[in-house]
Design an enzyme around this catalytic site. Structure first.
Site, PDB file in Angstrom:
ATOM      1  N   ASP A   1     -12.697  15.190 -40.720  1.00  0.00           N
ATOM      2  CA  ASP A   1     -12.068  15.815 -39.781  1.00  0.00           C
ATOM      3  C   ASP A   1     -11.122  17.322 -40.498  1.00  0.00           C
ATOM      4  OD1 ASP A   1     -10.568  17.060 -37.540  1.00  0.00           O
ATOM      5  OD2 ASP A   1      -9.691  14.801 -37.295  1.00  0.00           O
TER       6      ASP A   1
ATOM      7  N   ASP B   1     -11.761  19.407 -28.536  1.00  0.00           N
ATOM      8  CA  ASP B   1     -11.202  17.740 -28.534  1.00  0.00           C
ATOM      9  C   ASP B   1     -10.441  17.943 -26.431  1.00  0.00           C
ATOM     10  OD1 ASP B   1     -10.272  16.651 -30.927  1.00  0.00           O
ATOM     11  OD2 ASP B   1      -8.256  17.835 -31.479  1.00  0.00           O
TER      12      ASP B   1
HETATM   13  C1  DGJ Z   1      -8.627  16.143 -34.838  1.00  0.00           C
HETATM   14  C2  DGJ Z   1      -9.839  15.695 -33.734  1.00  0.00           C
HETATM   15  O1  DGJ Z   1     -10.726  16.493 -32.873  1.00  0.00           O
HETATM   16  C3  DGJ Z   1      -9.508  14.169 -32.912  1.00  0.00           C
HETATM   17  O2  DGJ Z   1     -11.013  13.504 -32.276  1.00  0.00           O
HETATM   18  C4  DGJ Z   1      -8.598  13.642 -33.541  1.00  0.00           C
HETATM   19  O3  DGJ Z   1      -9.706  12.491 -35.039  1.00  0.00           O
HETATM   20  C5  DGJ Z   1      -7.855  13.547 -34.552  1.00  0.00           C
HETATM   21  N1  DGJ Z   1      -7.540  14.765 -35.109  1.00  0.00           N
HETATM   22  C6  DGJ Z   1      -7.237  12.369 -35.972  1.00  0.00           C
HETATM   23  O4  DGJ Z   1      -5.547  12.785 -36.453  1.00  0.00           O
END
Ligand code: DGJ
Length: 731
Positions: free
Chosen positions: A475, A543
């Site tokens: 991430d 997301d």
């Molecule tokens: C952002 C990501 O897009 C999510 O899927 C998740 O992993 C969060 N970060 C966790 O902090």
């Protein structure tokens, strides 16, 4: 044994020699199966582009193409330069701008020679050498032509042997020239949970710039991928269109300049913003690659070209397998312990996925990661949440019959972390300024080799300690604020060195772990490009997992990126039923982010069956050709299908995207990509328990010809909001 590619290259070279038909002019012809990019070198060794488009049958006729689209006078003779140098006679947007060691701010680039180099099978690499006649300053332009995929990858290298450093103010990857009547640019914009919104606009004289200055999450606002339709707005199956994308995970700039002759000049590369680069004598600077494909049969062909190319040449295991997974992020956020996780992965097994992915929140002790304000950088298991450590969980999961994967955010640090306390100089931040935070965090200084070592070590340690760990989600949630490195002697190299540092780390990791599946994530789709996708098997598009929203988001990513790399998770976002959300997720690589135990009996039964069905159809979706049938932007439904290479199977997805009274598929939809001579049976998949398919009652077999001429109505309406159909050859 003589290989066919070798023969092809030799033939091509011979053809080139005979193609110097205009007196004194050389023509460098870069061709794929359908496309040609033609560079003309005049008697003064000026290299210009005279053609980018469909290839001609006769190579010698490239010499007849008029320069500049023959629209009028080009005062400089280099509007269509192959790599426009700034400071001399140029009047338009340059590809390269430098100040020589002696302070001279101009550059002249003349053709020296060109050659074809051996490259991977099915590709031809052309190198064009340019040099300043007055200075020991050279640029080499590389064009790698992927024959069957009709994709050209272009980059350049810059080097000099002047007495002192030369400053590069601009150093583009590509500079192209395309004459047409009109230019319709489709580009994309967005933000968190709102990625990939398309805009199509008619370009007028002047410059339209796509760019980003966000550093790490470079395509959060504006991804470096676009389409330009020539003459008319491009349609799915008609019209000339070029789809392009820059393979760079940092600041970029793509300029579309309609010049005084109404021809389109394109320059694409690293963003010159705050990035003057001081190049030492004898060192070579390599720009990132710009990738493009040209199609004269619409956007559909362009995206299929890119998909085929990406699967075969770019994405690790692009023609291989992927794991379905259950992620705990939306099920628990930061609030979990061993017991909760064990229950979740046991449920994952019951659901039928291959892997359990433990997300954010498992680490940090002095500053436990219980929310997004602390702990990033401290990659030790939190002893309260995971008293027996990761290894124990991995074993437990495997014992329960499910693989285990883990979330990491290696490039980042929380101000509240032991890492920050120990190594404040490893963080990008400005002296005499307050720190700015993006999601309460800071970016590590990947330009520093010690930090590169640390970041590499994060992944290497976790995999070394847990050798059966089967998946990494990488991430990246912060942009680069406070753009300054305490250790980098060249402050204006920061943005470039950061990305190069990241790639160095990824390169090392991929060398050691060539087959480890890795997801490219950046708080959703903040970093989706073919620079990073050299190292990642898949990416997280957004997301936003609302089923309806995802139809649009995935639709737009699909212009550039193949289904096998697109991670689609079924979550609790949105109002759509689980069938709709599952059907949408199946258009790529399926995952779940739900509490399985909260599903009711029918939902669980449906999901378990859907995963079994997915196992049967995934190869068609991942490796098949994508055909868009009905756009959610212009109709009530989104409809698209994937067709296997041998055209014996297809999977067809349709979704209701408007909910007005009577909205739906009122007429048959014409299919595409089938074999007209084959017969196909049609079967509905993912039928919800307790309901009947409106399709299965039909026992008739249809010819491909019928399905593509008359069509078939999937019967999408307000009661059947999503429909998945399988077509199988019936012999
Ligand atoms: C952002 C990501 O897009 C999510 O899927 C998740 O992993 C969060 N970060 C966790 O902090």
């Amino acid at each position: 044994m003589i290989r066919p590619v070798f023969v092809f290259v030799v033939l091509l070279c011979l053809t080139i020699v005979t193609a110097w038909s205009a007196p004194g002019d050389t023509h460098i012809v870069i061709e794929t199966r359908r496309t040609a990019l033609v560079i003309r070198v005049d008697k003064d060794q000026n290299p210009t582009i005279v053609h980018l488009g469909q290839r001609l049958d006769r190579t010698d006729e490239y010499a007849r193409i008029p320069g500049n689209g023959k629209r009028g006078e080009d005062y400089t003779g280099i509007y269509n330069s192959v790599y426009t140098p700034a400071g001399g006679r140029n009047l338009l947007e340059p590809a390269i701008q430098v100040t020589h060691a002696d302070g001279n701010p101009s550059l002249d680039l003349r053709y020296v020679r060109h050659e074809r180099k051996s490259a991977e099978e099915g590709t031809v690499l052309t190198a064009v050498y340019l040099k300043d006649p007055q200075y020991p300053f050279e640029v080499t332009l590389y064009y790698k032509a992927y024959q069957n995929e009709d994709v050209i990858e272009q980059w350049s290298t810059i080097r000099h042997t002047e007495k002192k450093n030369v400053t590069l103010y601009k150093y583009a990857s590509a500079n192209l020239y395309i004459p047409a009547e009109n230019y319709y640019l489709t580009h994309f914009h967005g933000d968190w949970a709102n990625e990939m919104n398309p805009t199509e606009e008619l370009l007028s004289e002047g410059i339209k710039m796509l760019d980003t200055k966000l550093g790490t999450r470079a395509d959060l606002f504006q991804p470096p991928s676009f389409m330009v339709a020539l003459n008319q707005p491009a349609e799915e199956d008609k019209g000339e269109v070029m789809a392009g994308t820059l393979a760079w995970s940092g600041n970029y700039q793509i300029a579309f300049e309609v010049d005084p002759l109404h021809n389109l000049r394109l320059t694409a590369g690293i963003n010159p913003y705050a990035s003057a680069y001081s190049l030492t004598p004898g060192k070579e600077f390599t720009t990132p690659a710009f990738l493009f494909t040209y199609s004269n049969s619409g956007k559909g062909t362009a995206s299929r070209n890119l998909h085929r190319w990406a699967r075969k040449f770019r994405i690790p295991q692009g023609q291989g397998n992927r794991l379905t997974l259950l992620n705990n992020w939306e099920a628990t956020y930061f609030d979990f312990n061993e017991e909760k996780l064990t229950a979740l992965f046991k449920d994952g097994k019951k659901l039928g996925v291959d892997l359990f992915l433990l997300d954010d929140g498992w680490f940090g002790n002095k500053y436990p990661r219980n929310d997004d304000r602390a702990g990033l950088g401290d990659w030790q298991e939190n002893i309260k949440k995971l008293p027996h450590g990761l290894g124990h969980l991995v074993k437990e999961a495997e014992g329960a019959g499910i693989k285990f994967g883990i979330w990491l955010e290696p490039e980042m640090v929380s101000p509240k972390s032991e890492l920050y306390e120990k190594h404040p100089d490893w963080v990008l931040k400005l002296p005499n300024r307050q720190e700015y935070y993006f999601r309460n965090q800071l970016v590590l200084d990947l330009t520093n080799p010690k930090v590169q070592e640390f970041v590499y070590g994060i992944v290497d340690d976790v995999v070394t300690k847990n050798p059966t760990l089967s998946y990494i989600k990488w991430d990246c949630n912060a942009v680069i604020y406070n753009a300054f490195s305490a250790t980098n002697p060249n402050p204006s190299h920061l943005y470039v060195d950061y990305v190069q540092g990241l790639y160095k780390v990824m390169e090392r990791l991929r060398t050691k772990y060539p087959t480890l599946p890795m997801m490219l994530c950046s708080g959703g789709g903040g970093r989706v490009d073919y620079g990073a996708l050299r190292y990642f098997t898949e990416f997280w598009p957004s997301d936003n997992t609302d089923g309806l929203e995802r139809v649009f988001i995935q639709w737009n990513y699909s212009y550039f990126f193949p289904a096998i790399a697109t991670c689609n998770h079924v979550t609790d976002w949105g109002k759509q039923p689980i069938k709709f959300r599952t059907d949408v997720a199946m258009m790529g690589k399926v995952g779940y982010d739900i509490v399985v135990s909260k599903l009711d009996e029918k939902e669980l039964e449906f999901s378990q069956q859907a995963l079994k069905t997915y196992e049967q159809i995934k190869t068609v979706v991942w490796q098949g050709d994508l055909f868009r049938l009905s756009s959610p932007y212009t109709s009530d439904i989104a409809s698209l299908m994937y067709v296997s290479e041998s055209r014996d199977r297809a999977v067809w997805f349709s979704y209701l995207t408007k909910n007005r009274y009577k909205a739906g598929s009122t007429a048959p939809i014409r299919l595409k990509g089938l074999d007209p001579a084959k017969n196909y049976s049609v079967r509905e998949l993912n039928v919800y328990p307790g309901t009947k398919s409106a399709i299965n009652t039909e026992t008739t077999v249809y010819s491909g010809n019928y399905l593509m001429t008359i069509g078939f109505n999937p019967n999408v309406d307000t009661r059947r909001t999503s429909v998945v159909l399988e077509l199988a050859e019936s012999k």
